[in-house]
Design an enzyme around this catalytic site. Structure first.
Site, PDB file in Angstrom:
ATOM      1  N   CYS A  54      -2.107 -30.447 -37.581  1.00  0.00           N
ATOM      2  CA  CYS A  54      -3.188 -31.196 -36.931  1.00  0.00           C
ATOM      3  C   CYS A  54      -4.032 -30.267 -36.055  1.00  0.00           C
ATOM      4  CB  CYS A  54      -2.633 -32.324 -36.073  1.00  0.00           C
ATOM      5  SG  CYS A  54      -2.015 -33.704 -37.023  1.00  0.00           S
ATOM      6  N   CYS A 104     -10.262 -15.500 -34.704  1.00  0.00           N
ATOM      7  CA  CYS A 104     -10.211 -16.931 -35.047  1.00  0.00           C
ATOM      8  C   CYS A 104      -9.987 -17.686 -33.742  1.00  0.00           C
ATOM      9  CB  CYS A 104      -9.120 -17.206 -36.096  1.00  0.00           C
ATOM     10  SG  CYS A 104      -7.460 -16.890 -35.498  1.00  0.00           S
TER      11      CYS A 104
END
Ligand code: ZN
Length: 479
Positions: free
Chosen positions: A286, A437
């Protein structure tokens, strides 16, 4: 030495959840029981009636002998003996009605259940006697635990070790803004007990492991899987299969959810459906893939409903059926699931007879260690210093476009991680490059990939955007 008294599970809520108690110096069964109720006063009214007589449904065994056929309460006992309290059995199920009763406050609280023929007093007493363990107190665990507590499930166990994070609040409705930073289980227990003080909330502030799972599960009738990772999901499944306990399963991703009931008698288990997990990194969590806030509400509530049906013994549980929910299409589909006779844990010749190393089974360790150890890193502070000094550094952002739109570093180029192999020709191997990232994990994999492809001057931005925001530029939002 002492005299040991074994307490049946129906009465353990009056002994501080102890399954046995020790008494000293008693010479008869009656004296031993008197000592027991002195130590645990709440137990007295369940063992004795108003006249001080042992209730008729309470049988006391000395060893394997029913003391009613010896000398009753006068039966002599000595140190080292074991007494067992055995509530009578009526119609195939323990007589919960006598050992657990509703107070007037509870009768009023549950009145909309009590007038419902399928629940009624009998069902409400079953709910009160039930013990349900929720593994995970996050997106699924929140609605699940709230509804179980509201419905009057007598004992709710919670396993989790996280603290409340700001990003949890979008879907984990047990917690409020003021709870950020507090241990989830502390908050959850307060919240559930303030909603229904009749519920015994037991917390296990620990990571569920192969070492503690069987012991924790042993005290519960039903296990509900609200976990968010494959290692724990297989651990929950296998522990339930080994103990023969039902496992109410739910999982969510982006706009889609699944639910089923595994581990029921003659029903399939999670391994019958998925014998092995997908390789690490293939299915994002998630945190990486995102999830619509309402989705765990839908799936967690379905899990609560299935749990209550199992407790009541009513309706048709999701045994042998996999329910698929698509929120965007607002569509439920159902797949038939069969028990796999070759299932490694619940099949005819199971090869898994004890819990295994689930981190290794799911490849989690390899994923965590290999790339981050191997690649060269640069700290955000060092990168900032080099950029300010006019260094010619190509900044490669390997996140997804939706993440780029939240924030990115000035002058960076976006090439999402999974398109890097196809777009490698756009990169200049002679130029110095820093890959980043969100947290530094995905970019480390890309650095390792580029190094293997012959790029020499490539480094990973340590800690990614999150660390950049902490150490260099707090105006860059964290997400
Ligand atoms: Zn199976």
């Amino acid at each position: 030495m002492a005299i040991t008294i074994l307490i049946p599970s129906a009465l353990q809520s009056y002994t501080g959840n102890q399954s046995e108690a020790q008494v000293h110096g008693a010479t008869t069964v009656g004296e031993a029981l008197q000592q027991l109720v002195e130590t645990h006063p709440d137990l007295r009214k369940h063992l004795y009636n108003e006249q001080g007589k042992l209730r008729s449904f309470v049988n006391v065994y000395l060893g394997d002998e029913d003391t009613r056929y010896l000398q009753g309460l006068e039966t002599p006992v000595k140190e080292g003996d074991t007494l067992m309290i055995v509530p009578s059995i009526a119609g195939g199920s323990p007589s919960v009605a006598e050992s657990v009763a509703l107070t007037n406050e509870e009768i009023l609280r549950y009145s909309r259940h009590l007038i419902l023929p399928d629940v009624a007093m009998e069902g409400q007493l079953k709910l009160k006697a039930a013990k349900v363990l929720c593994v995970g107190a996050g997106g699924l665990g929140s609605p699940l635990a709230l509804y179980l507590a509201a419905a009057g499930v007598g004992t709710i166990g919670l396993v989790d070790f996280d603290v409340v994070d700001f990003t949890n609040l979008q879907r984990q409705v047990l917690y409020t803004t003021g709870d950020v930073g507090r241990p989830k289980l502390q908050v959850a227990k307060e919240r559930l007990q303030s909603m229904n003080p009749n519920v015994d909330v037991r917390t296990y502030e620990t990571r569920l492991t192969r070492e503690n799972a069987l012991e924790i599960f042993a005290d519960y009738d039903i296990i509900v899987d609200g976990t968010d990772n494959f290692a724990t999901r297989y651990l929950v499944n296998d522990a339930c299969a080994l103990l023969g306990k039902p496992n109410v399963y739910g999982s969510i991703f982006r706009f889609e959810g699944q639910a089923s009931v595994f581990g029921a008698k003659d029903g399939p288990c999670y391994r019958c459906l998925y014998p092995e997990p997908p390789p690490p990194g293939l299915v994002p969590s998630c945190a990486e893939g995102g999830v619509l806030g309402v989705l765990p509400g839908v799936i967690g509530t379905i899990q609560a409903m299935e749990t209550i049906k199992l407790i009541l013994g009513k309706g048709e549980p999701l045994v042998g059926r996999l329910l698929l929910f698509n929120a965007l299409k607002m569509q439920f589909r159902e797949l038939k699931l069969r028990r796999n006779p070759n299932c490694p844990v619940c099949g005819e010749n199971p090869i898994i007879r004890e819990l295994i190393d689930y981190e290794e089974f799911c490849g989690v360790r390899g994923e965590e260690q290999a790339p981050t150890q191997a690649v060269e890193e640069i700290t955000p502070a060092e990168l900032k210093r080099r950029l300010d000094a006019g260094g010619d550094i190509f900044l490669l952002d390997v996140r997804e476009p939706v993440e780029w739109n939240i924030c990115h570093l000035g002058g960076a180029t976006l090439i999402p991680m999974n398109t890097v192999p196809a777009r490698m020709h756009e990169l200049d191997s002679a130029r110095e490059m820093v890959v980043y990232c969100r947290s530094g994990k995905r970019s480390a994999q890309i650095v390792a990939f580029l190094k293997a492809a012959g790029f020499r001057r490539v480094k990973n931005l340590q800690g990614g955007i999150l660390q950049w925001s902490d150490e260099v530029d707090p105006t860059v939002p964290k997400y």
